[in-house]
Design an enzyme around this catalytic site. Structure first.
Site, PDB file in Angstrom:
ATOM      1  N   THR A  12       0.725  -1.285   0.046  1.00  0.00           N
ATOM      2  CA  THR A  12       0.031  -0.159  -0.102  1.00  0.00           C
ATOM      3  C   THR A  12       1.061   1.252  -0.016  1.00  0.00           C
ATOM      4  O   THR A  12       0.629   2.207  -0.660  1.00  0.00           O
ATOM      5  CB  THR A  12      -0.938  -0.075   1.134  1.00  0.00           C
ATOM      6  OG1 THR A  12      -1.668  -1.365   1.182  1.00  0.00           O
ATOM      7  CG2 THR A  12      -1.748   1.173   1.374  1.00  0.00           C
ATOM      8  N   ILE A  13       1.790   1.437   0.845  1.00  0.00           N
ATOM      9  CA  ILE A  13       2.588   2.473   0.950  1.00  0.00           C
ATOM     10  C   ILE A  13       3.720   2.377   0.059  1.00  0.00           C
ATOM     11  O   ILE A  13       4.119   3.475  -0.866  1.00  0.00           O
ATOM     12  CB  ILE A  13       3.271   2.656   2.611  1.00  0.00           C
ATOM     13  CG1 ILE A  13       2.108   2.544   3.481  1.00  0.00           C
ATOM     14  CG2 ILE A  13       4.121   3.911   2.510  1.00  0.00           C
ATOM     15  CD1 ILE A  13       1.308   3.903   3.260  1.00  0.00           C
ATOM     16  N   GLY A 111       4.756   1.884  11.437  1.00  0.00           N
ATOM     17  CA  GLY A 111       4.607   0.951  11.990  1.00  0.00           C
ATOM     18  C   GLY A 111       5.922   0.315  12.989  1.00  0.00           C
ATOM     19  O   GLY A 111       5.682  -0.648  13.533  1.00  0.00           O
ATOM     20  N   SER A 140       3.593   7.614  11.524  1.00  0.00           N
ATOM     21  CA  SER A 140       2.228   6.846  11.005  1.00  0.00           C
ATOM     22  C   SER A 140       1.256   7.874  10.261  1.00  0.00           C
ATOM     23  O   SER A 140       1.687   9.375  10.496  1.00  0.00           O
ATOM     24  CB  SER A 140       1.401   6.063  11.804  1.00  0.00           C
ATOM     25  OG  SER A 140       0.955   7.228  12.815  1.00  0.00           O
ATOM     26  N   CYS A 141       0.322   7.496   9.549  1.00  0.00           N
ATOM     27  CA  CYS A 141      -0.696   8.390   9.113  1.00  0.00           C
ATOM     28  C   CYS A 141      -1.348   9.252   9.990  1.00  0.00           C
ATOM     29  O   CYS A 141      -1.691  10.418   9.739  1.00  0.00           O
ATOM     30  CB  CYS A 141      -1.642   7.347   8.073  1.00  0.00           C
ATOM     31  SG  CYS A 141      -2.277   6.150   9.268  1.00  0.00           S
ATOM     32  N   ARG A 169     -10.304   4.034  10.443  1.00  0.00           N
ATOM     33  CA  ARG A 169     -10.679   3.065   9.680  1.00  0.00           C
ATOM     34  C   ARG A 169     -10.204   1.619  10.199  1.00  0.00           C
ATOM     35  O   ARG A 169      -8.874   1.528  10.351  1.00  0.00           O
ATOM     36  CB  ARG A 169     -10.287   3.394   8.237  1.00  0.00           C
ATOM     37  CG  ARG A 169      -9.040   3.458   7.832  1.00  0.00           C
ATOM     38  CD  ARG A 169      -8.236   2.052   7.440  1.00  0.00           C
ATOM     39  NE  ARG A 169      -6.929   1.825   7.299  1.00  0.00           N
ATOM     40  CZ  ARG A 169      -6.049   1.394   8.222  1.00  0.00           C
ATOM     41  NH1 ARG A 169      -6.425   1.213   9.409  1.00  0.00           N
ATOM     42  NH2 ARG A 169      -4.885   1.422   7.811  1.00  0.00           N
ATOM     43  N   HIS A 195      -1.191   7.580  19.974  1.00  0.00           N
ATOM     44  CA  HIS A 195      -1.096   8.500  19.046  1.00  0.00           C
ATOM     45  C   HIS A 195      -0.359   9.868  19.545  1.00  0.00           C
ATOM     46  O   HIS A 195       0.550  10.528  19.005  1.00  0.00           O
ATOM     47  CB  HIS A 195      -2.217   9.122  18.179  1.00  0.00           C
ATOM     48  CG  HIS A 195      -2.899   7.874  17.581  1.00  0.00           C
ATOM     49  ND1 HIS A 195      -3.883   7.051  18.198  1.00  0.00           N
ATOM     50  CD2 HIS A 195      -2.753   7.310  16.326  1.00  0.00           C
ATOM     51  CE1 HIS A 195      -4.339   6.126  17.408  1.00  0.00           C
ATOM     52  NE2 HIS A 195      -3.490   6.163  16.549  1.00  0.00           N
ATOM     53  N   GLY A 196      -0.797  10.152  20.787  1.00  0.00           N
ATOM     54  CA  GLY A 196      -0.216  11.274  21.648  1.00  0.00           C
ATOM     55  C   GLY A 196       1.314  11.166  21.620  1.00  0.00           C
ATOM     56  O   GLY A 196       1.899  12.062  21.426  1.00  0.00           O
ATOM     57  N   HIS A 221      -9.515   7.755   8.055  1.00  0.00           N
ATOM     58  CA  HIS A 221      -9.437   8.069   9.577  1.00  0.00           C
ATOM     59  C   HIS A 221     -10.325   9.446   9.710  1.00  0.00           C
ATOM     60  O   HIS A 221     -10.210  10.295   8.868  1.00  0.00           O
ATOM     61  CB  HIS A 221      -8.166   8.041  10.451  1.00  0.00           C
ATOM     62  CG  HIS A 221      -7.391   7.051   9.995  1.00  0.00           C
ATOM     63  ND1 HIS A 221      -7.598   5.819  10.625  1.00  0.00           N
ATOM     64  CD2 HIS A 221      -6.065   6.911   9.703  1.00  0.00           C
ATOM     65  CE1 HIS A 221      -6.773   4.843  10.300  1.00  0.00           C
ATOM     66  NE2 HIS A 221      -5.614   5.570   9.773  1.00  0.00           N
ATOM     67  N   GLN A 301      -5.614   7.274   4.905  1.00  0.00           N
ATOM     68  CA  GLN A 301      -4.257   6.599   5.468  1.00  0.00           C
ATOM     69  C   GLN A 301      -3.395   6.170   4.525  1.00  0.00           C
ATOM     70  O   GLN A 301      -2.177   5.924   4.657  1.00  0.00           O
ATOM     71  CB  GLN A 301      -4.793   5.370   6.272  1.00  0.00           C
ATOM     72  CG  GLN A 301      -5.388   4.255   5.563  1.00  0.00           C
ATOM     73  CD  GLN A 301      -6.832   4.631   5.122  1.00  0.00           C
ATOM     74  OE1 GLN A 301      -7.482   5.445   5.503  1.00  0.00           O
ATOM     75  NE2 GLN A 301      -7.312   3.661   4.376  1.00  0.00           N
TER      76      GLN A 301
HETATM   77  P1  NAP Z   1       1.229  -3.634   3.037  1.00  0.00           P
HETATM   78  O1  NAP Z   1       0.189  -2.966   2.243  1.00  0.00           O
HETATM   79  O2  NAP Z   1       0.756  -4.987   3.923  1.00  0.00           O
HETATM   80  O3  NAP Z   1       2.494  -3.945   2.120  1.00  0.00           O
HETATM   81  C1  NAP Z   1       3.737  -4.474   2.773  1.00  0.00           C
HETATM   82  C2  NAP Z   1       4.486  -4.774   1.717  1.00  0.00           C
HETATM   83  O4  NAP Z   1       5.766  -5.449   2.499  1.00  0.00           O
HETATM   84  C3  NAP Z   1       3.904  -5.972   0.730  1.00  0.00           C
HETATM   85  O5  NAP Z   1       4.601  -5.731  -0.584  1.00  0.00           O
HETATM   86  C4  NAP Z   1       4.977  -7.156   1.044  1.00  0.00           C
HETATM   87  O6  NAP Z   1       5.241  -8.022   0.262  1.00  0.00           O
HETATM   88  C5  NAP Z   1       6.207  -6.458   1.624  1.00  0.00           C
HETATM   89  N1  NAP Z   1       6.653  -7.539   2.639  1.00  0.00           N
HETATM   90  C6  NAP Z   1       6.426  -8.229   3.288  1.00  0.00           C
HETATM   91  N2  NAP Z   1       7.249  -8.955   4.025  1.00  0.00           N
HETATM   92  C7  NAP Z   1       8.536  -8.156   3.795  1.00  0.00           C
HETATM   93  C8  NAP Z   1       9.931  -8.334   4.173  1.00  0.00           C
HETATM   94  N3  NAP Z   1      10.292  -9.390   5.120  1.00  0.00           N
HETATM   95  N4  NAP Z   1      10.694  -7.427   3.649  1.00  0.00           N
HETATM   96  C9  NAP Z   1      10.292  -6.633   2.533  1.00  0.00           C
HETATM   97  N5  NAP Z   1       9.136  -6.411   2.378  1.00  0.00           N
HETATM   98  C10 NAP Z   1       8.131  -7.427   2.960  1.00  0.00           C
HETATM   99  O7  NAP Z   1       1.639  -2.514   4.152  1.00  0.00           O
HETATM  100  P2  NAP Z   1       1.457  -1.051   4.259  1.00  0.00           P
HETATM  101  O8  NAP Z   1       0.139  -0.788   4.792  1.00  0.00           O
HETATM  102  O9  NAP Z   1       2.117  -0.484   2.879  1.00  0.00           O
HETATM  103  O10 NAP Z   1       2.452  -0.720   5.347  1.00  0.00           O
HETATM  104  C11 NAP Z   1       3.782  -0.700   5.399  1.00  0.00           C
HETATM  105  C12 NAP Z   1       4.241   0.137   6.501  1.00  0.00           C
HETATM  106  O11 NAP Z   1       3.711   1.583   6.521  1.00  0.00           O
HETATM  107  C13 NAP Z   1       3.922  -0.193   7.887  1.00  0.00           C
HETATM  108  O12 NAP Z   1       4.960   0.281   8.729  1.00  0.00           O
HETATM  109  C14 NAP Z   1       2.762   0.443   8.327  1.00  0.00           C
HETATM  110  O13 NAP Z   1       2.603   0.677   9.778  1.00  0.00           O
HETATM  111  C15 NAP Z   1       3.112   1.849   7.416  1.00  0.00           C
HETATM  112  N6  NAP Z   1       1.794   2.647   7.319  1.00  0.00           N
HETATM  113  C16 NAP Z   1       0.871   2.328   6.553  1.00  0.00           C
HETATM  114  C17 NAP Z   1      -0.382   2.956   6.364  1.00  0.00           C
HETATM  115  C18 NAP Z   1      -1.698   2.395   5.950  1.00  0.00           C
HETATM  116  O14 NAP Z   1      -2.819   2.921   6.076  1.00  0.00           O
HETATM  117  N7  NAP Z   1      -1.843   1.177   4.992  1.00  0.00           N
HETATM  118  C19 NAP Z   1      -0.244   4.278   6.742  1.00  0.00           C
HETATM  119  C20 NAP Z   1       0.879   4.837   7.085  1.00  0.00           C
HETATM  120  C21 NAP Z   1       1.893   4.171   7.323  1.00  0.00           C
HETATM  121  P3  NAP Z   1       4.122  -9.248  -0.142  1.00  0.00           P
HETATM  122  O15 NAP Z   1       2.869  -8.576  -0.455  1.00  0.00           O
HETATM  123  O16 NAP Z   1       4.778  -9.794  -1.488  1.00  0.00           O
HETATM  124  O17 NAP Z   1       4.378 -10.183   0.913  1.00  0.00           O
END
Ligand code: NAP
Length: 339
Positions: A12-13, A111, A140-141, A169, A195-196, A221, A301
């Site tokens: 996603t990110i 995260g 984070s977001c 969400r 968050h705080g 959110h 987010q």
């Molecule tokens: P995500 O959609 O689940 O994407 C994670 C990615 O990492 C996938 O492409 C996955 O590949 C890959 N991955 C899995 N295991 C791995 C490893 N060992 N080494 C390297 N890559 C690996 O997660 P996301 O939502 O983008 O979140 C990523 C980070 O951004 C987290 O720290 C999260 O807290 C933060 N974040 C997320 C959001 C949100 O709302 N989504 C907002 C702000 C910050 P495969 O699918 O091929 O396994």
């Protein structure tokens, strides 16, 4: 010379950060990684050089007929920096396993725990603290949304105690393995939510307490804030200060923005993947009762942290000062006044 950026974790990110980096004239994507050979890996391999994040999974990609350029171990030497967008807590493991050994700079996401990096980052609040750093965590977001708004308020007005409630969400739209169908979950039940304290990793001098609830929705959110004012301020003063910051978008319920559903419907017309990189503040929500300022904002987010990742890279390589970096990122991502 462009800074060579590897994206470890094209989810996603990661996919959004890759596309944002690709739009800059001072950095380029040299590769992205996936662990699984699914449709996202197939799409990724058509856009960017694709590498396998877990070396033991190479065979799976070969069997699926997806073209790969190697593993994360082959990608790192080609890059100047890794933006780690792997799942929560995996970034810290990747740091120990790969980045420290290779002596390469890395940006982590919200995260991860704050001690994964030298500083927690928000471009408006502390761009200069990331200058020349090796490890930076983009918060984070929710924390990005809170920090932007509070930074803009505290640099223009004298403010005191902040109380904020996050209506979260429950999952991102693609997440079909988990969710919440019926109910509202206090997250956590006891104060405070994380968050705080997380805001204080970027703005250490704010006095803030937060609560949070998970709701059965995937779009955005919503934050409800109550901020103590230590000077006489009108709602118009607040609105005019918020209007000065391009990363804060003001919308009006009077224009039909009655919910997050309507905000996303608008964003579907505006941007690829309906990405809203801005905080979205309802004009009518800016109200004052006695010494208390009330504001309600929505946060997409999946997108809000994307510009911060680009600015973090610029700061870490000292490619531009804060104003210039933010200007370039905003221009390339289309962050500008719409209304
Ligand atoms: P995500 O959609 O689940 O994407 C994670 C990615 O990492 C996938 O492409 C996955 O590949 C890959 N991955 C899995 N295991 C791995 C490893 N060992 N080494 C390297 N890559 C690996 O997660 P996301 O939502 O983008 O979140 C990523 C980070 O951004 C987290 O720290 C999260 O807290 C933060 N974040 C997320 C959001 C949100 O709302 N989504 C907002 C702000 C910050 P495969 O699918 O091929 O396994």
């Amino acid at each position: 010379m462009k800074v060579k950026v590897a994206i470890n974790g094209y989810g996603t990110i990661g996919k959004r950060v890759a596309d944002a980096v690709n739009l800059q004239d001072d950095m380029e994507v040299v590769g992205v990684t996936k662990t699984r050979p699914d449709f996202e890996a197939k799409l990724a391999s058509k856009r960017y050089p694709l590498y396998v994040a877990k070396p033991e999974n190479v065979e799976l990609f070969e069997k699926a007929g997806i073209e790969i350029q190697g593993t994360i171990e082959d990608l790192i030497p080609k890059a100047d920096i890794v933006v780690d967008c792997s799942p929560n807590k995996v970034g810290a493991e990747n740091k120990a396993k790969y980045y420290e050994k290779a002596g390469i700079k890395a940006v982590f996401q919200g995260g991860e725990k704050k001690d994964v990096a030298e500083i927690s980052f928000n471009a408006l609040a502390n761009y200069d603290m990331a200058r020349g750093k090796s490890y930076v965590r983009v918060v984070s977001c929710n924390t990005t949304g809170l920090t932007r708004l509070l930074y803009q308020l505290k640099t223009n007005f004298r403010i005191g105690r902040i109380r904020a409630t996050m209506l979260r969400r429950v999952v991102d739209p693609k997440e079909d393995k988990k969710g919440l169908v019926n109910g509202i979950v206090p997250d956590p039940v006891a104060i405070p939510s994380h968050h705080g304290p997380d805001v204080k990793t970027v703005l250490p001098d704010v006095d803030i307490v937060t609560t949070a609830f998970k709701l059965p929705t995937t779009l955005m959110h919503v934050h409800s804030l109550c901020i103590e004012l230590k000077e006489s301020v009108s709602p118009d003063d607040v609105i005019s200060v918020l209007e000065q910051e391009p990363r804060i978008m003001l919308v009006s319920a009077g224009d039909g923005f009655t919910s997050t559903a309507k905000i996303i419907e608008f964003a579907r017309e505006l941007r690829l993947r309906y990405d809203l990189f801005e905080n979205v503040v309802w004009r009518e929500s800016v109200g004052i009762d006695g010494n208390d300022l009330f504001v309600t904002q929505a946060v997409h987010q999946e997108a809000i942290v994307v510009p911060e990742n680009v600015d973090a890279i610029r700061a870490m390589f000292e490619l531009a000062d804060k104003k210039e970096s933010i200007r370039k990122t905003n221009k390339t991502l289309g962050i500008q006044k719409v209304f």
